[in-house]
Design a protein around this motif. Structure first.
Motif, short mmCIF file in Angstrom:
data_model
loop_
_atom_site.label_atom_id
_atom_site.label_comp_id
_atom_site.label_asym_id
_atom_site.label_seq_id
_atom_site.Cartn_x
_atom_site.Cartn_y
_atom_site.Cartn_z
N LEU A 1 -18.14 13.89 31.96
CA LEU A 1 -17.76 12.53 31.63
C LEU A 1 -16.26 12.36 31.88
O LEU A 1 -15.48 13.26 31.59
CB LEU A 1 -18.07 12.24 30.16
N PRO A 2 -15.85 11.24 32.40
CA PRO A 2 -14.43 11.02 32.63
C PRO A 2 -13.70 10.90 31.30
O PRO A 2 -14.29 10.51 30.29
CB PRO A 2 -14.38 9.71 33.42
N GLU A 3 -12.43 11.22 31.30
CA GLU A 3 -11.64 11.07 30.08
C GLU A 3 -11.50 9.59 29.77
O GLU A 3 -11.38 8.76 30.65
CB GLU A 3 -10.26 11.70 30.27
N ARG A 4 -11.53 9.30 28.49
CA ARG A 4 -11.44 7.92 28.06
C ARG A 4 -10.04 7.62 27.54
O ARG A 4 -9.40 8.47 26.93
CB ARG A 4 -12.46 7.65 26.96
N SER A 5 -9.61 6.41 27.78
CA SER A 5 -8.31 6.00 27.25
C SER A 5 -8.51 5.55 25.80
O SER A 5 -9.62 5.21 25.40
CB SER A 5 -7.73 4.87 28.09
N PRO A 6 -7.45 5.52 25.04
CA PRO A 6 -7.58 5.08 23.64
C PRO A 6 -8.06 3.63 23.58
O PRO A 6 -7.80 2.83 24.47
CB PRO A 6 -6.17 5.21 23.08
N ALA A 7 -8.74 3.32 22.53
CA ALA A 7 -9.24 1.96 22.35
C ALA A 7 -8.09 0.98 22.17
O ALA A 7 -7.06 1.32 21.58
CB ALA A 7 -10.17 1.91 21.15
N ARG A 8 -8.26 -0.23 22.69
CA ARG A 8 -7.24 -1.26 22.52
C ARG A 8 -7.33 -1.83 21.12
O ARG A 8 -8.40 -1.89 20.52
CB ARG A 8 -7.46 -2.39 23.52
N SER A 9 -6.21 -2.25 20.63
CA SER A 9 -6.23 -2.91 19.32
C SER A 9 -6.70 -4.33 19.50
O SER A 9 -6.45 -4.97 20.52
CB SER A 9 -4.85 -2.86 18.69
#
Length: 75
Positions: free
Chosen positions: A63-71
């Motif tokens: 699985l590709p790395e995920r970026s942090p969730a947006r606020s």
């Protein structure tokens, strides 16, 4: 071996059976035997067949790395 007698077979059914037997190059008796054997043969259910058909697709996937969730502002 058992013997089976079928009475009152409608003529159109007999005629179709005779044509089907001829198309498969066998006697009507052999055709009926083949139809009966095929109709009562155990079959794998849909899920088992589907799982078996996906066997070649299995493998190791990354699985590709995920970026942090947006606020999110909820105001």
């Amino acid at each position: 071996m058992a013997t089976l007698t079928i009475r009152n077979l409608p003529e159109p059914v007999r005629r179709s059976l005779k044509e089907r037997a001829a198309a498969h190059n066998r006697s009507m008796e052999a055709e009926v035997r083949a139809i009966l054997e095929d109709s009562v043969a155990p079959r794998a259910d849909f899920i088992s067949r589907w799982v078996a058909s996906t066997e070649p697709l299995r493998g190791d996937f990354e699985l590709p790395e995920r970026s942090p969730a947006r606020s999110v502002e909820l105001s």
